[in-house]
Write a protein that holds these residues in place. Structure first.
Motif, PDB file in Angstrom:
ATOM      1  N   ALA A 280      23.649  13.306   7.828  1.00  0.00           N
ATOM      2  CA  ALA A 280      22.854  12.659   6.689  1.00  0.00           C
ATOM      3  C   ALA A 280      22.585  11.290   7.144  1.00  0.00           C
ATOM      4  N   ILE A 281      23.406  10.440   7.471  1.00  0.00           N
ATOM      5  CA  ILE A 281      23.072   9.080   7.368  1.00  0.00           C
ATOM      6  C   ILE A 281      22.419   8.811   8.807  1.00  0.00           C
ATOM      7  N   PRO A 282      22.421   9.335   9.873  1.00  0.00           N
ATOM      8  CA  PRO A 282      21.459   9.262  11.107  1.00  0.00           C
ATOM      9  C   PRO A 282      20.129   9.591  10.756  1.00  0.00           C
ATOM     10  N   ALA A 283      20.084  10.788  10.060  1.00  0.00           N
ATOM     11  CA  ALA A 283      18.815  11.374   9.718  1.00  0.00           C
ATOM     12  C   ALA A 283      18.068  10.234   8.702  1.00  0.00           C
ATOM     13  N   LEU A 284      18.852   9.782   7.795  1.00  0.00           N
ATOM     14  CA  LEU A 284      18.133   8.858   6.912  1.00  0.00           C
ATOM     15  C   LEU A 284      17.827   7.636   7.536  1.00  0.00           C
ATOM     16  N   MET A 285      18.472   7.384   8.533  1.00  0.00           N
ATOM     17  CA  MET A 285      18.099   6.012   9.261  1.00  0.00           C
ATOM     18  C   MET A 285      16.832   6.178  10.149  1.00  0.00           C
ATOM     19  N   GLY A 286      16.890   7.346  10.669  1.00  0.00           N
ATOM     20  CA  GLY A 286      15.603   7.879  11.276  1.00  0.00           C
ATOM     21  C   GLY A 286      14.218   7.618  10.367  1.00  0.00           C
ATOM     22  N   ALA A 287      14.670   8.098   9.317  1.00  0.00           N
ATOM     23  CA  ALA A 287      13.367   8.161   8.235  1.00  0.00           C
ATOM     24  C   ALA A 287      13.236   6.879   7.810  1.00  0.00           C
TER      25      ALA A 287
ATOM     26  N   ALA B   7       2.483  -4.397  -7.480  1.00  0.00           N
ATOM     27  CA  ALA B   7       2.114  -3.049  -7.018  1.00  0.00           C
ATOM     28  C   ALA B   7       2.806  -2.105  -7.779  1.00  0.00           C
ATOM     29  N   LYS B   8       3.701  -2.336  -8.694  1.00  0.00           N
ATOM     30  CA  LYS B   8       4.470  -1.317  -9.374  1.00  0.00           C
ATOM     31  C   LYS B   8       3.544  -0.481 -10.262  1.00  0.00           C
ATOM     32  N   GLY B   9       3.593   0.971  -9.854  1.00  0.00           N
ATOM     33  CA  GLY B   9       2.747   1.684 -10.478  1.00  0.00           C
ATOM     34  C   GLY B   9       1.770   2.315  -9.447  1.00  0.00           C
ATOM     35  N   ARG B  10       1.488   1.190  -8.414  1.00  0.00           N
ATOM     36  CA  ARG B  10       0.249   1.741  -7.424  1.00  0.00           C
ATOM     37  C   ARG B  10       1.174   2.584  -6.408  1.00  0.00           C
ATOM     38  N   MET B  11       2.557   2.479  -6.240  1.00  0.00           N
ATOM     39  CA  MET B  11       3.119   2.856  -5.129  1.00  0.00           C
ATOM     40  C   MET B  11       4.169   4.019  -5.712  1.00  0.00           C
ATOM     41  N   ARG B  12       3.773   4.650  -6.771  1.00  0.00           N
ATOM     42  CA  ARG B  12       4.828   5.640  -7.231  1.00  0.00           C
ATOM     43  C   ARG B  12       4.877   6.698  -6.287  1.00  0.00           C
ATOM     44  N   SER B  13       3.736   7.163  -5.656  1.00  0.00           N
ATOM     45  CA  SER B  13       3.574   8.389  -5.088  1.00  0.00           C
ATOM     46  C   SER B  13       3.572   8.271  -3.669  1.00  0.00           C
ATOM     47  N   TRP B  14       4.918   8.344  -2.865  1.00  0.00           N
ATOM     48  CA  TRP B  14       4.984   8.209  -1.493  1.00  0.00           C
ATOM     49  C   TRP B  14       4.433   9.534  -0.857  1.00  0.00           C
ATOM     50  N   VAL B  15       3.749   9.402  -0.119  1.00  0.00           N
ATOM     51  CA  VAL B  15       3.164  10.824   0.429  1.00  0.00           C
ATOM     52  C   VAL B  15       3.635  11.040   1.942  1.00  0.00           C
ATOM     53  N   PRO B  16       4.586  12.094   2.139  1.00  0.00           N
ATOM     54  CA  PRO B  16       5.099  12.731   3.407  1.00  0.00           C
ATOM     55  C   PRO B  16       4.057  13.229   4.300  1.00  0.00           C
ATOM     56  N   LEU B  17       4.205  13.063   5.541  1.00  0.00           N
ATOM     57  CA  LEU B  17       3.472  13.903   6.509  1.00  0.00           C
ATOM     58  C   LEU B  17       4.443  14.606   7.415  1.00  0.00           C
ATOM     59  N   SER B  18       5.191  15.641   6.733  1.00  0.00           N
ATOM     60  CA  SER B  18       6.062  16.352   7.689  1.00  0.00           C
ATOM     61  C   SER B  18       6.250  17.626   6.823  1.00  0.00           C
TER      62      SER B  18
ATOM     63  N   ARG C 237       1.015  -1.278   0.075  1.00  0.00           N
ATOM     64  CA  ARG C 237      -0.156   0.092   0.075  1.00  0.00           C
ATOM     65  C   ARG C 237       0.845   1.346  -0.011  1.00  0.00           C
ATOM     66  N   VAL C 238       0.319   2.377  -0.143  1.00  0.00           N
ATOM     67  CA  VAL C 238       0.968   3.546  -0.324  1.00  0.00           C
ATOM     68  C   VAL C 238       0.851   4.197   1.190  1.00  0.00           C
ATOM     69  N   PRO C 239       1.901   4.102   1.853  1.00  0.00           N
ATOM     70  CA  PRO C 239       1.706   4.806   3.241  1.00  0.00           C
ATOM     71  C   PRO C 239       2.054   6.134   3.226  1.00  0.00           C
ATOM     72  N   ARG C 240       1.476   6.884   4.251  1.00  0.00           N
ATOM     73  CA  ARG C 240       1.929   8.262   4.493  1.00  0.00           C
ATOM     74  C   ARG C 240       2.815   8.154   5.667  1.00  0.00           C
ATOM     75  N   LEU C 241       3.917   8.778   5.237  1.00  0.00           N
ATOM     76  CA  LEU C 241       5.239   8.876   6.107  1.00  0.00           C
ATOM     77  C   LEU C 241       5.609   9.929   6.774  1.00  0.00           C
ATOM     78  N   ARG C 242       5.748   9.673   7.952  1.00  0.00           N
ATOM     79  CA  ARG C 242       6.237  11.063   8.718  1.00  0.00           C
ATOM     80  C   ARG C 242       7.981  11.020   8.695  1.00  0.00           C
ATOM     81  N   LEU C 243       8.424  11.997   7.943  1.00  0.00           N
ATOM     82  CA  LEU C 243       9.874  12.050   7.583  1.00  0.00           C
ATOM     83  C   LEU C 243      10.444  13.182   8.680  1.00  0.00           C
ATOM     84  N   PRO C 244      11.513  13.036   9.176  1.00  0.00           N
ATOM     85  CA  PRO C 244      12.153  13.678   9.838  1.00  0.00           C
ATOM     86  C   PRO C 244      12.715  15.201   9.218  1.00  0.00           C
ATOM     87  N   PRO C 245      12.773  16.131   9.870  1.00  0.00           N
ATOM     88  CA  PRO C 245      13.418  17.368   9.322  1.00  0.00           C
ATOM     89  C   PRO C 245      14.406  17.194   8.310  1.00  0.00           C
ATOM     90  N   GLY C 246      14.682  17.704   7.100  1.00  0.00           N
ATOM     91  CA  GLY C 246      15.519  17.390   6.232  1.00  0.00           C
ATOM     92  C   GLY C 246      15.586  16.330   5.344  1.00  0.00           C
TER      93      GLY C 246
END
Length: 386
Positions: A284-291, A369-380, A183-192
């Motif tokens: 950068a890498i710690p922030a990406l790991m958090g995401a 699901a290729k095509g169904r998940m092209r648009s990731w939706v951030p919540l940040s 499914r296409v999740p709504r992701l909470r991404l950290p700053p940056g």
């Protein structure tokens, strides 16, 4: 007595190679997937073969080693290396494994031949063939971050049950799936951190790759053209998650992760395929790991895993290295460097440099699901695309 003859793989061999994979319970590619691998642009540049086979008494391939060629950059130099994958020898040609691997090792025009994905049974063979465990400190280390403890406990129970009643477990079919997968999740991404949606020439991602190249390290080619080929794998059931760490309009780090499920009784895992950042940016890498870890549960993953770890990556992970579970424990990374190879100190490999992207078992979704998940939706508050 069977006369063993090792020959190059042809596209006509792929149905038999699929059968070899099924015989050992490994993920099988579609014929389109094998043709996609055959079209690897890095392989074509040095006219390398796509792999080798040994025919059995019936004239069909009974042993196989795939040859995944990678293009590397070091400053203005272009180099190539090769990783062996899908190394299978059936009982019909018992005893040929060492010969077919040696053929892989002796191929020309590469600075290194290696596997970063050896299993516990096969790994002693590589040392006997002149390969060495590498990187020296981390060749036996995999890191994982646990997200869903009940699912992981159920996976352990199923593995124990399989030891005593394998046929019953197989009859049970696919286990540990959940309704978040595909499914296409709504992701909470950290700053940056933002979704990386543009990777073409002239994009911020392209500029990031050029900046990496100016650092003088030995790097696998992550150019827009190579990424376009990588992301066109027809056997993907879900597209990878691509993330960027940005400072203003400048990308200083990126991550690629892929959902996979290694067999019917294992949990879904968010596998980190690549994790890179400019040398000066320690955040950068710690922030990406958090995401990545924040994204795992919404995507249906029970854990996040990094299967190739270098000493430099251990340092750059910071506190994330201390919170990880240690997996592995055997020498899954073995290599043989050519005499004129660049210094190994210049190379900090990730799973991108190995065969994980082409050997992981995709999520077994009923409809791709290729095509169904092209648009990731951030919540940040982070930019939604890079």
């Amino acid at each position: 007595m069977l006369v063993v003859s090792i020959r190059a793989v042809t596209e006509a061999d792929y149905p038999a190679i699929q059968a070899l994979h099924r015989g050992v319970g490994w993920p099988t590619r579609s014929l389109a997937g094998w043709r996609w691998l055959h079209g690897n642009p890095a392989r074509a540049e040095i006219d390398a073969v796509a792999g080798w086979v040994v025919d059995g008494p019936d004239g069909q391939p009974a042993a196989h080693v795939g040859n995944l060629v990678h293009r590397f950059r070091m400053g203005h130099r272009t180099l190539h290396a090769a990783t062996g994958f899908s190394i299978i020898a059936s009982p019909k040609v018992r005893g040929v494994a060492h010969r077919i691997i040696r053929t892989f090792l002796n191929q020309p025009d590469v600075f290194a031949t290696y596997t970063f994905n050896a299993n516990p049974v096969s790994q002693p063979l590589y040392g006997r063939l002149g390969m060495r465990p590498w990187p020296d400190q981390t060749h036996a280390l995999k890191l994982s971050w646990r997200m869903d403890l009940p699912a992981l406990a159920m996976g352990r129970a199923l593995r124990q049950l399989y030891r005593f009643a394998p046929e019953m477990v197989v009859r049970m079919g696919e286990q540990l799936m959940n309704d978040r997968l595909g499914r296409v999740p709504r992701l909470r991404l950290p700053p940056g951190v933002s979704i990386l949606s543009r990777i073409g020439e002239g994009s911020p991602y392209d500029r990031f790759q050029h900046a990496l190249g100016r650092e003088g390290r030995l790097l696998a080619d992550r150019s827009p053209a190579m990424m376009k080929w990588r992301l066109s794998d027809p056997d993907m059931t879900t597209p990878p998650l691509l993330l960027a760490f940005r400072r203003g309009d400048v990308i200083t780090g990126y991550a690629m992760a892929q959902m996979a499920k290694s067999n019917i009784i294992e949990v879904p895992v968010l596998e980190i395929i690549d994790l890179e950042a400019l040398a000066w940016d320690d955040e950068a890498i710690p922030a990406l790991m958090g995401a990545l870890t924040a994204a795992a549960r919404p995507m249906g993953a029970a854990k996040v895993r990094l299967q190739v770890v270098s000493p430099q990556m251990l340092t750059r992970l910071g506190d994330w290295a201390h919170t990880a579970a240690r997996e592995g424990g055997w020498g899954h990374c073995h290599i043989r460097f050519a005499e004129d190879a660049p210094s190994p100190e210049l190379w900090s490999p990730t799973p991108f440099d190995s065969d994980y992207a082409v050997c992981l078992r995709p999520l077994p979704l009923a409809d791709k699901a290729k095509g169904r998940m092209r648009s990731w939706v951030p919540l940040s508050s982070s930019p939604s695309r890079a």
